[in-house]
Design an enzyme around this catalytic site. Structure first.
Site, mmCIF file in Angstrom:
data_model
loop_
_atom_site.group_PDB
_atom_site.id
_atom_site.type_symbol
_atom_site.label_atom_id
_atom_site.label_comp_id
_atom_site.label_asym_id
_atom_site.label_seq_id
_atom_site.Cartn_x
_atom_site.Cartn_y
_atom_site.Cartn_z
ATOM 1 N N SER A 1 0.847 -1.191 0.000
ATOM 2 C CA SER A 1 0.000 0.000 0.000
ATOM 3 C C SER A 1 0.879 1.237 0.000
ATOM 4 C CB SER A 1 -0.894 0.013 1.244
ATOM 5 O OG SER A 1 -1.527 1.275 1.373
ATOM 6 N N HIS A 2 0.312 2.368 -0.466
ATOM 7 C CA HIS A 2 1.026 3.639 -0.380
ATOM 8 C C HIS A 2 1.243 4.039 1.077
ATOM 9 C CE1 HIS A 2 0.153 3.940 -4.584
ATOM 10 N NE2 HIS A 2 0.710 5.126 -4.681
ATOM 11 N N SER A 3 0.387 3.518 1.950
ATOM 12 C CA SER A 3 0.442 3.913 3.354
ATOM 13 C C SER A 3 0.932 2.756 4.215
ATOM 14 C CB SER A 3 -0.958 4.343 3.796
ATOM 15 O OG SER A 3 -1.097 4.197 5.189
ATOM 16 N N ASP B 1 -2.677 -1.715 -3.658
ATOM 17 C CA ASP B 1 -3.766 -0.724 -3.661
ATOM 18 C C ASP B 1 -3.893 -0.052 -5.027
ATOM 19 O OD1 ASP B 1 -1.617 1.059 -3.196
ATOM 20 O OD2 ASP B 1 -2.380 1.823 -1.295
#
Lengths: 208, 130
Positions: B8-10, B67
């Site tokens: 995920s980017h996060s 994502d």
């Protein structure tokens, strides 16, 4: 790297860093608004990585480091895309300490093939390829008529500039901007713009 | 057992999905979160992803949940850093990241092969919620 090689990459990095806000604004209009921040972060990391390597003269080796650093530090899609481009360009320039038009042509060709493969993209989709592919074609036209490296890169730069203008006329079908469909028309593509900026930095350096 | 990597980017999203998936998994199930950048910022990092894949593999391959956008590009770039043997047994699931991860972990914990794990994760696309 030789003084020149280090300076060229620094010049490209500084121009990207200097355009952080412009690239971010362009991306905010049709994307997620991080292209300038991401690219600047990437080239800040490149700057740090190349410190202490001012004497390294193998162009391929340095481009490989640039590519690896962009992949690990940019964060957005531009990281793997430009990172792959630099890694691919490193192959034809491996072991070389200076470049002729033939080698640069091979480097651009390999870089573009890498971006196409990684992004599953082609021209006309409002991406960096709309600047880079015409730039490569203009470069090759110059090389085929025996022009100097600088003259060929100037042709490439002009073609990239026109490519950026062209991206204003089309809608995005790749990347985050493709969610906008028709609303992406009228805006220039941030990725095409960052590609153009890199060529601009290269040409301005050579003109000095 | 097929390993699962969450890209995920996060970092928080990846860690959070990992925590939820762990509730559904066998004790020896490998679930590795590869979220965010090394400095904690939002983004994806192909090197973090390739390290996560190596950690997640126990010999049966790795299914990767992603994502958006660059998560796919970074994961495909990460594949280039793997040795050939491992590269032949990694696959991105075209699935919603949370539902896909949980479905994948349940399937993997049953001892299913990579193709079955990815297919189950992709089946999560059509899960009805109400």
């Amino acid at each position: 790297m030789s003084g020149n090689l280090y300076e060229v990459i620094s010049a490209v990095g500084e121009m990207i860093i200097g355009n952080r806000q412009k690239l971010t604004d362009l991306d905010a209009a049709i994307g997620d608004g991080d292209h300038g921040i991401n690219m600047a972060r990437g080239f800040e990391a490149v700057k740090a990585k190349l410190q202490g390597m001012e004497m390294e003269s193998d162009i391929g080796k340095v481009l490989k480091i640039v590519g690896m650093t962009l992949i690990s530090s940019v964060g957005g899609a531009a990281g793997p895309l430009y990172g792959t481009a630099f890694l691919r360009a490193a192959a034809p320039s491996q072991g070389k300490t200076e470049l002729d038009t033939q080698t640069i042509g091979l480097m651009l060709e390999a870089a573009i093939a890498g971006i196409k493969e990684r992004g599953k993209a082609t021209t006309g989709e409002k991406t960096m390829l709309d600047a880079l592919v015409p730039a490569y074609e203009a470069f090759q036209d110059g090389a085929n008529t025996g022009k100097t490296v600088t003259a060929c890169l100037e042709l490439a730069y002009e073609a990239a500039q026109q490519g950026v203008e062209f991206t204003k006329t089309i809608i995005a079908t790749k990347g985050r901007a493709s969610y906008l469909g028709e609303r992406s028309r009228g805006h220039q593509d941030p990725g095409a713009t960052s590609s153009y900026i890199m060529l601009k930095a290269l040409v301005e350096y050579l003109r000095r | 057992m097929v390993g699962v990597v969450i890209v995920s980017h996060s970092q928080k999203v990846a860690e959070g999905i990992r925590e939820m998936a762990l509730q559904m998994s066998a004790p020896e199930q490998k679930i590795i979160a590869a979220g965010g950048m090394a400095d904690g910022g939002i983004g994806t990092d192909a090197f973090r992803v390739s390290e996560a894949i190596v950690s997640a593999d126990t010999g049966d391959g790795v299914a990767i949940m992603v994502d958006l956008g660059s998560a796919v590009l970074s994961t495909e770039t990460a594949f280039e850093f793997l040795d050939e043997e491992l590269r032949s047994k990694v696959q991105i699931a075209d699935a919603p990241i949370l539902e896909g991860a949980i479905s994948a972990v349940v399937e993997a914990s049953l001892g299913s092969n990579l193709a079955a794990v990815v297919a189950t994760a992709e089946g999560a696309r059509t899960l009805n919620k109400c």
